[in-house]
Write an enzyme that holds these catalytic residues in place. Structure first.
Site, short mmCIF file in Angstrom:
data_model
loop_
_atom_site.label_atom_id
_atom_site.label_comp_id
_atom_site.label_asym_id
_atom_site.label_seq_id
_atom_site.Cartn_x
_atom_site.Cartn_y
_atom_site.Cartn_z
N PHE A 63 0.84 -1.21 0.00
CA PHE A 63 0.00 0.00 0.00
C PHE A 63 0.87 1.26 0.00
O PHE A 63 0.50 2.27 -0.61
CB PHE A 63 -0.92 -0.02 1.23
CG PHE A 63 -1.90 1.13 1.30
CD1 PHE A 63 -3.08 1.08 0.58
CD2 PHE A 63 -1.62 2.25 2.08
CE1 PHE A 63 -3.98 2.14 0.64
CE2 PHE A 63 -2.52 3.30 2.15
CZ PHE A 63 -3.70 3.25 1.42
N CYS A 86 4.34 -7.84 -2.89
CA CYS A 86 3.64 -9.12 -3.04
C CYS A 86 2.39 -9.08 -2.18
O CYS A 86 2.47 -8.97 -0.96
CB CYS A 86 4.55 -10.26 -2.59
SG CYS A 86 3.71 -11.84 -2.48
N VAL A 87 1.24 -9.13 -2.82
CA VAL A 87 -0.03 -9.14 -2.11
C VAL A 87 -0.66 -10.52 -2.32
O VAL A 87 -0.88 -10.94 -3.46
CB VAL A 87 -0.99 -8.03 -2.58
CG1 VAL A 87 -2.11 -7.85 -1.57
CG2 VAL A 87 -0.25 -6.71 -2.79
N THR A 92 -10.25 -11.84 3.78
CA THR A 92 -11.03 -10.59 3.81
C THR A 92 -10.78 -9.80 2.53
O THR A 92 -9.84 -10.10 1.79
CB THR A 92 -10.62 -9.74 5.03
OG1 THR A 92 -9.26 -9.34 4.87
CG2 THR A 92 -10.76 -10.51 6.33
N HIS A 94 -9.34 -7.17 1.98
CA HIS A 94 -8.16 -6.31 1.97
C HIS A 94 -7.38 -6.39 0.66
O HIS A 94 -6.87 -5.41 0.14
CB HIS A 94 -7.20 -6.70 3.11
CG HIS A 94 -7.45 -5.96 4.36
ND1 HIS A 94 -8.30 -6.43 5.34
CD2 HIS A 94 -7.00 -4.76 4.79
CE1 HIS A 94 -8.35 -5.56 6.32
NE2 HIS A 94 -7.57 -4.54 6.02
N1 RBF Z 1 0.88 -5.68 2.32
C1 RBF Z 1 1.44 -6.41 1.33
O1 RBF Z 1 2.41 -5.94 0.71
N2 RBF Z 1 0.97 -7.65 1.01
C2 RBF Z 1 -0.09 -8.22 1.65
O2 RBF Z 1 -0.45 -9.36 1.32
C3 RBF Z 1 -0.72 -7.47 2.67
N3 RBF Z 1 -1.80 -7.97 3.31
C4 RBF Z 1 -2.42 -7.22 4.26
C5 RBF Z 1 -3.56 -7.72 4.90
C6 RBF Z 1 -4.19 -6.96 5.87
C7 RBF Z 1 -5.41 -7.51 6.54
C8 RBF Z 1 -3.67 -5.67 6.21
C9 RBF Z 1 -4.34 -4.80 7.25
C10 RBF Z 1 -2.55 -5.17 5.59
C11 RBF Z 1 -1.90 -5.93 4.60
N4 RBF Z 1 -0.75 -5.45 3.98
C12 RBF Z 1 -0.18 -6.19 2.99
C13 RBF Z 1 -0.11 -4.19 4.44
C14 RBF Z 1 -0.51 -2.96 3.64
O3 RBF Z 1 0.13 -2.96 2.37
C15 RBF Z 1 -0.06 -1.70 4.42
O4 RBF Z 1 1.31 -1.76 4.68
C16 RBF Z 1 -0.80 -1.52 5.74
O5 RBF Z 1 -2.20 -1.64 5.55
C17 RBF Z 1 -0.49 -0.15 6.39
O6 RBF Z 1 -0.90 0.91 5.53
#
Ligand code: RBF
Length: 155
Positions: A63, A86-87, A92, A94
């Protein structure tokens, strides 16, 4: 099916030894994003980019890549920015919010600064699909991101 960027080396008319790159790495799923970083860094070096002309920055999660990308692309010294993340889909929604936000944000960073800002974010349904794309059986998307940056500098 491999994309057109998978091959190891491309020709550059632009002198890459004079170009400055920023690679931004998301710390979430670090095992994967470190492998993407290795792929991107090695590919730039292989194409004649100087070590001292590659700057690495970390952000907490994918993010945050958007703002990190904008900050780096606004730097006059930087010619191209490569965003690596990598997401992985969870239980959920998200996943959808993060993927949508980061793809839009990275696009905006490029349009706003008129510089190549490359989307090297893997968005997968599970960990194995991510491994396959971070130096596994489907190549390394970090390497492909580096090649995309080089191609855009040759536009
Ligand atoms: N950031 C990633 O880069 N990859 C993910 O798979 C990922 N999964 C997340 C799942 C949840 C439930 C939350 C709350 C955040 C996740 N994030 C992930 C972090 C996101 O990119 C970010 O750093 C945070 O939400 C803080 O703004």
């Amino acid at each position: 099916m491999a994309g057109p960027l998978t091959s190891g080396k491309v020709k550059s008319k632009v002198n890459l030894s004079k170009k400055n790159f920023a690679i931004i790495v998301a710390e979430w799923n670090a095992e994967i994003t470190e492998a993407l970083y290795e792929g991107a860094w090695s590919s730039l070096i292989e194409h004649g980019v100087k070590k001292e002309n590659i700057i690495r920055k970390n952000v907490p999660g994918s993010f945050e890549l958007s703002l990190g990308a904008l900050w780096m692309a606004e730097d006059k010294k930087i010619d191209a920015v490569i965003c690596l993340g990598c997401v992985i889909q969870g239980d959920t929604p998200h996943f959808d919010f993060i993927c949508q936000s980061v793809s839009y944000g990275i696009t905006q960073a490029g349009l706003k600064t008129r510089k190549p800002v490359i989307f090297g974010v893997i968005t997968t349904l599970n960990h194995q699909q991510a491994l396959d794309r971070a130096g596994g059986k489907l190549g390394n998307k970090g390497e492909e991101a580096a090649i995309s940056a080089i191609k855009m500098l040759n536009f």
